[in-house]
Design a protein around this motif. Structure first.
Motif, PDB file in Angstrom:
ATOM      1  N   TYR A 227      60.171 113.044 107.908  1.00  0.00           N
ATOM      2  CA  TYR A 227      59.262 113.052 106.761  1.00  0.00           C
ATOM      3  C   TYR A 227      59.896 112.420 105.527  1.00  0.00           C
ATOM      4  O   TYR A 227      59.209 111.807 104.711  1.00  0.00           O
ATOM      5  N   ASP A 228      61.234 112.536 105.363  1.00  0.00           N
ATOM      6  CA  ASP A 228      61.906 111.869 104.233  1.00  0.00           C
ATOM      7  C   ASP A 228      61.902 110.359 104.432  1.00  0.00           C
ATOM      8  O   ASP A 228      61.754 109.593 103.472  1.00  0.00           O
ATOM      9  N   ALA A 229      62.080 109.924 105.691  1.00  0.00           N
ATOM     10  CA  ALA A 229      62.069 108.491 105.962  1.00  0.00           C
ATOM     11  C   ALA A 229      60.685 107.897 105.724  1.00  0.00           C
ATOM     12  O   ALA A 229      60.550 106.781 105.212  1.00  0.00           O
ATOM     13  N   VAL A 230      59.633 108.639 106.068  1.00  0.00           N
ATOM     14  CA  VAL A 230      58.262 108.136 105.909  1.00  0.00           C
ATOM     15  C   VAL A 230      57.801 108.213 104.461  1.00  0.00           C
ATOM     16  O   VAL A 230      57.256 107.251 103.893  1.00  0.00           O
ATOM     17  N   LEU A 231      58.029 109.362 103.832  1.00  0.00           N
ATOM     18  CA  LEU A 231      57.507 109.590 102.482  1.00  0.00           C
ATOM     19  C   LEU A 231      58.490 109.214 101.371  1.00  0.00           C
ATOM     20  O   LEU A 231      58.091 109.032 100.219  1.00  0.00           O
ATOM     21  N   GLY A 232      59.764 109.095 101.711  1.00  0.00           N
ATOM     22  CA  GLY A 232      60.761 108.863 100.672  1.00  0.00           C
ATOM     23  C   GLY A 232      61.158 110.173 100.015  1.00  0.00           C
ATOM     24  O   GLY A 232      60.522 111.204 100.199  1.00  0.00           O
ATOM     25  N   GLY A 233      62.227 110.156  99.255  1.00  0.00           N
ATOM     26  CA  GLY A 233      62.678 111.359  98.568  1.00  0.00           C
ATOM     27  C   GLY A 233      64.180 111.343  98.378  1.00  0.00           C
ATOM     28  O   GLY A 233      64.857 110.348  98.671  1.00  0.00           O
ATOM     29  N   ILE A 280      67.340 108.497 111.717  1.00  0.00           N
ATOM     30  CA  ILE A 280      66.191 109.400 111.628  1.00  0.00           C
ATOM     31  C   ILE A 280      66.277 110.487 112.691  1.00  0.00           C
ATOM     32  O   ILE A 280      66.544 110.215 113.866  1.00  0.00           O
ATOM     33  N   THR A 281      66.078 111.717 112.261  1.00  0.00           N
ATOM     34  CA  THR A 281      66.076 112.851 113.179  1.00  0.00           C
ATOM     35  C   THR A 281      64.667 113.438 113.255  1.00  0.00           C
ATOM     36  O   THR A 281      63.952 113.496 112.244  1.00  0.00           O
TER      37      THR A 281
END
Length: 307
Positions: A227-233, A280-281
């Motif tokens: 979700y961090d890879a997709v949405l950023g953060g 990515i995990t």
């Protein structure tokens, strides 16, 4: 680094103790500083043969050298506090005569008057090379100290113990390099009438389980949630000096490399960067993600190119 002690004395590896002593006697008479005043080449050669005889004339040292436990300079490996440093008790690179004269370090059967007395007026036992005003500085002793990557970057103090029982605190400077040598003045072997030698501590930076070094830059694999890879953060990232926050751009893929400037190692006095390779995990037992993936796949494969 010293050469092969057997070659320095001109003997074979299978030479007996008597053969080694005879070879040393012959060379010492030819090369002694009192016989070659002002001859720097002879003086350096004399130092090398005395260091070689110190190693091969001592049964324990010779055994360790033949087994590969110490090198030709008598150096052992340190990991911070503990262990022994070759040369600290008059090893190769240390004073072969020491404070106790020829009766230390395997010289029990060598009579220095026999070697030098006839040429230098019996000066060997009462001061050896001090005859004629020659008062040499003590030999330098050498050791290798292994430090962590973090210590090489931030600097610290490490304590080492030499084979003679002496303990020394070694100040590791900030930005220390692999192979860098630290000189400790006056901490080497005692001189024969001159000042003591120095202790030369070579630093070896150990391999790190997380960071790989490439010059001044460091690389690492950085796990990142899907979700961090997709949405950023922002995610926490380990560095040699602690954890920092790093921004992940939206839509990041595995293998993408993000750079943290000035968070690497040192080389030639300059600080490098830390390169974090995103990995990515996927979450475990995530029903929503499973349904999403199934729905995307049911729509058919995406075509990146037109026919």
């Amino acid at each position: 680094m010293a050469g092969d002690p057997y070659k320095e004395l001109g003997v074979s590896r299978g030479a007996s103790a008597d053969e080694i002593k005879k070879a040393f006697r012959k060379l010492a008479k030819e090369l002694h500083p009192d016989k070659n005043p002002g001859n720097t080449i002879a003086d350096e050669r004399f130092k090398r043969i005395t260091a070689a005889f110190d190693l091969l004339g001592d049964k324990d040292k010779r055994t360790k050298f033949d087994r590969g436990e110490i090198d030709a300079d008598g150096r052992e490996q340190f990991r911070g506090f503990g262990g022994g440093a070759g040369g600290a008790r008059g090893g190769p690179g240390g004073n072969p005569f020491g404070q106790g004269g020829a009766r230390q370090q395997g010289f029990e059967n060598i009579d220095l008057d026999e070697i030098f007395g006839g040429m230098f007026g019996g000066a060997a036992r009462s001061g050896g090379a001090r005859a004629g005003g020659y008062a040499p500085k003590g030999q330098d002793v050498k050791a290798t100290l292994e430090i962590s990557l973090e210590d090489s970057i931030s600097g610290t103090t490490r304590r080492i113990q030499f084979s003679d029982g002496r303990m020394l605190d070694v100040a590791i400077p900030k930005g220390a390099a692999d192979g860098q040598t630290i000189r400790l003045k006056g901490q080497g072997a005692p001189g024969r009438g001159g000042p003591a030698g120095d202790a030369l501590i070579e630093l070896k930076v150990a391999k790190h389980p997380v960071f790989t070094r490439d010059g001044a830059d460091l690389t690492m694999d950085q796990p990142v949630a899907l979700y961090d890879a997709v949405l950023g953060g922002k995610i926490p990232v380990r560095t040699p000096e602690g954890t920092v926050s790093m921004t992940i751009p939206a839509g990041s893929s595995s293998g993408k490399v993000l750079r943290l400037k000035g968070r690497g190692a040192f080389a030639d006095g300059k600080r490098g960067d830390l390169l974090a390779r995103l990995m990515i995990t996927l979450p475990e037992d995530n029903d929503a993600l499973t349904k999403l993936a199934q729905g995307v796949r049911d729509k058919g494969p995406m075509r990146p190119f037109r026919d």
